[in-house]
Enzyme design. Structure first.
Site, PDB file in Angstrom:
ATOM      1  N   LYS A 112       0.812  -1.218   0.000  1.00  0.00           N
ATOM      2  CA  LYS A 112       0.000   0.000   0.000  1.00  0.00           C
ATOM      3  C   LYS A 112       0.845   1.267   0.000  1.00  0.00           C
ATOM      4  CE  LYS A 112      -4.204  -1.742   0.062  1.00  0.00           C
ATOM      5  NZ  LYS A 112      -5.142  -1.515  -1.068  1.00  0.00           N
ATOM      6  N   GLU A 134      -9.903   5.917   2.851  1.00  0.00           N
ATOM      7  CA  GLU A 134     -10.734   4.836   3.365  1.00  0.00           C
ATOM      8  C   GLU A 134      -9.808   3.657   3.627  1.00  0.00           C
ATOM      9  OE1 GLU A 134     -10.280   5.255   0.139  1.00  0.00           O
ATOM     10  OE2 GLU A 134      -9.481   3.237  -0.226  1.00  0.00           O
ATOM     11  N   SER A 401       1.661  -9.595  -0.845  1.00  0.00           N
ATOM     12  CA  SER A 401       1.345  -8.166  -0.785  1.00  0.00           C
ATOM     13  C   SER A 401       1.447  -7.570   0.617  1.00  0.00           C
ATOM     14  CB  SER A 401      -0.053  -7.931  -1.352  1.00  0.00           C
ATOM     15  OG  SER A 401      -0.998  -8.740  -0.674  1.00  0.00           O
TER      16      SER A 401
END
Lengths: 419, 275
Positions: A112, A134, A401
């Protein structure tokens, strides 16, 4: 199947240019990936998304911006992330060689941060002074709070009240980083509702606020912009795998919620026809039960959060709640580029249930000493089939990830243990 | 036929020299029968046009009052089909009051855009406001509305500059809805002094009447906006009446219609500022 023989990357590049259908050329001027994408937003936001589109296009073409971003990715995020040969995992399945792209080793523990670093630099370039975001699992919220702390910008993170409850450590992390976490109780109180609430904030605070969307979803230009910032994953894999194996991989795998880590891995390979692409959706309790988060495997096209894409919805077009053990995949839609890649057959979208993801979580922990995020564990769960299909001489690269420390309490609860 | 109902109503109001009062109610809130009773009572209570919301699970431009109204309606099983049936039932007893449906894109996509315009027109719908379909995405919807004599009504906002306004008013008819505050419905308050020049700008750009909504809750504010706009829309304050009446076990229809009556009177007797 036999692993395709591997031409050098340069010969592949020339093959790519000869393709009549250049998959990497999307979106078009209207923000469309075929039928998907677009800008379905209230009129108040239209001037803002146009402004963002123009600002991003300018930044993308600006070498100074790209150099600044590369610098932070290297020295702050810790890139490049390793491409690791998972020897014991490979032996366990007995098929293709499995490489893990170690995005979980990035600062803040997931992919991210790649996108957040790009967008925060863009927000500052645009003169925005307040950041909203969000978050589902909290990984994007943590990454956003982190870059806001780094650059001294106030940060509000919208998070479904249900997710606040199941991801408490990440809520605390965001607070430590100086962000305000606003629990969202409307609707199903998960990621989609957090996104609704962030959009409502944006429409109310149009002058100073930058909405830092965490997935390759939402209205144009977000799907293309987030993909571009995440494409560093695939670009690195391309170099690393050629260095290690002398050729491109046969298959790429990643979990898909909104799909930013998957599209970041896939995109630099879209025109390499011999590289198979596998996205893995969250099947929750099973796609056939209706309690899942598999938009492509169990949904149909519609419009939500600014774009046309595959959605979980009832026969009336009301959005259905997604169900997944993974807060990060618990979203009723999918990024529009994945919808397109599915329709044209360039990528294949599989799914994994909660139970299968849990088994993969424990398997990777025991075999490789790596706790995967429960999101990434969904991709791991389909390794048996994909490594078998690719075969013994083949190469599979799976995007790890995120790291799984955040999930230990949830995993323990599902295994019936107390910690 | 349908377009003329909106045009005829605004022409008549212009002759009277006053602004329109436009209540917004949610189809199926708190239930089908009560919503129909409210709908039927609106013209006598002073509604000049009616905006009828059709519920959507994820209404991104709505504040809490209309979000909750949509949830109540969905919980009672209201659908787009049910909404058209309400309009048809209303239309059976009222051939003059324009009805504008307001909502979100996805239920229309599910129905089929072209088929929906046809069926809505047949039910007696005069206009459509689709909050998350901006002009850039409205091609198929605009074609369908043209084919079935439905006005596609656009939203202009405080963020619409002159260049944007040109895009907003393209292929629109009936009236333009000016969103008086940057924000969601029913939270911020509209300021008549700030709204006046914007209304004039939108009117000049479109050549159409301008309705003002978002942020008008009281008769006083409705009267102030009525002095500068061609129509005044009140929504959140009305659906809040539904919620309170349900909570207090009062007569929902009576309570909503009496609120409509007080707002409509305020609009009716507001002195128009010459334009």
């Amino acid at each position: 199947m036999n692993a395709p023989t591997a031409p050098s990357s340069t010969s592949r590049a020339s093959t790519s240019q000869a393709r009549p259908n250049d998959y990497s050329a999307y979106p078009d001027a209207h923000g469309r990936f075929g039928d998907y994408g677009g800008q379905y937003v209230p009129e108040t936001l239209m001037p803002l998304v146009h402004e963002l589109d123009a600002a991003y296009s300018a930044a993308k073409a600006d070498e100074g911006f790209q150099a600044e971003l590369s610098g932070y990715l290297k020295h702050y995020v810790g890139r490049p992330s390793p491409l690791y040969f998972a020897e014991r995992l490979t032996r366990h399945f007995g098929g293709a060689k499995v490489y893990l792209k170690r995005e979980e080793l990035n600062h803040t523990g997931s992919h991210k941060i790649n996108n957040c670093m790009g967008q925060i630099l863009l927000a500052m370039r645009m003169g925005k002074t307040r950041i909203i975001a969000e978050t589902g699992a909290g990984q994007h919220g943590v990454a956003t709070a982190t870059v806001c702390a780094r650059f001294g910008l106030p940060c509000v993170v919208y998070m479904g009240a249900v997710d606040v409850e199941r991801q408490k450590p990440n809520v605390f992390r965001m607070n430590l980083l100086g962000a305000e976490v606003r629990p969202v109780t409307s609707g199903s109180a998960t990621l989609k509702d957090a996104m609704n609430e962030a959009l409502r904030d944006w429409v109310t605070n149009v002058h100073d606020t930058y909405y830092l969307i965490g997935s390759a979803a939402g209205m144009h230009p977000y799907p293309a912009m987030v993909r571009d910032f995440q494409a560093i994953i695939g670009l690195e894999v391309r170099e690393q795998v050629v260095e290690l194996e002398g050729r491109l991989p046969d298959a790429l795998m990643a979990c898909v919620g909104g799909g930013s880590n998957a599209i970041g891995l896939f995109h630099p390979f879209l025109n390499d026809a011999d590289v198979k692409l596998f996205g893995v959706e969250a099947a929750g309790e099973g796609v056939e039960t209706g309690r899942h988060a598999a938009a492509i495997n169990g949904g149909r096209p519609g419009v939500l959060h600014g774009n046309m894409t595959y959605l979980l919805q009832d026969r009336e077009g009301q959005i259905k709640e997604a169900h997944s053990i993974s807060a990060g995949l618990d979203y009723p839609g999918i990024g529009p580029e994945h919808a397109f890649l599915h329709d044209v057959g360039r990528a294949t979208y599989l799914s994994a249930t909660d139970t299968e993801a849990l088994e993969a979580y424990t398997l990777l922990s025991k075999l490789e000493g790596i706790l995967p995020a429960i999101e990434s564990a969904h991709a791991l769960a389909r390794l048996p089939e994909v490594t078998r299909e690719v075969g013994k001489d083949g190469i599979v690269v799976l995007n790890l990830s995120g790291r799984g420390d955040k999930d230990v309490a949830a995993v323990a609860a599902h295994l019936g243990m107390q910690i | 036929m349908s377009k003329s109902r909106i045009d005829a109503r605004f022409a008549a109001l212009k002759a009277e020299g006053r602004a329109a009062f436009v209540p917004y109610v949610m189809a199926g809130d708190p239930d089908r029968d009560t919503a129909l009773a409210i709908l039927k009572g609106l013209p006598a209570a002073g509604a000049d046009l009616i905006e009828l919301g059709f519920p959507f699970s994820d209404p991104m431009a709505e504040g809490p009052p209309i979000q909750r109204a949509a949830q109540r309606a969905l919980a009672k099983g209201m659908t787009l089909q049910g909404t058209l049936e309400l309009v048809a039932a209303f239309r059976a007893g009222d051939a003059a009051t324009p009805v504008i449906l307001m909502g979100y894109t996805n239920p229309l996509v599910t129905w089929g855009i072209e088929a929906f315009a046809r069926d809505a027109s047949a039910a007696g719908v005069d206009g459509l406001i689709i909050v998350d379909t901006p002009p850039e995405e409205a091609g198929p919807l605009a074609d369908a509305c043209d084919a079935h004599d439905i006005s596609l009504i656009r939203l202009a906002t405080p963020t619409s500059d002159d260049a944007r306004l040109k895009v907003v008013v393209s292929r629109t008819s009936g009236f333009v809805y000016y969103v008086s505050v940057a924000g969601v419905t029913g939270v911020k308050e509209a300021d008549a002094a700030a709204v006046a020049p914007q209304v004039a700008r939108v009117r000049a750009a479109s050549g159409l009447p301008v309705a003002v909504g978002f942020g008008i809750r009281t008769p006083e504010r409705a009267a102030a906006i009525a002095q500068v706009a061609d129509a005044v829309v009140v929504g959140s304050a009305l659906v809040d009446e539904v919620a309170e009446a349900v909570d207090l076990n009062e007569d929902v229809t009576l309570r909503v219609l009496s609120k409509v009556d007080s707002l409509a009177k305020a609009v009716r007797f507001a002195r128009r500022v010459p334009v």
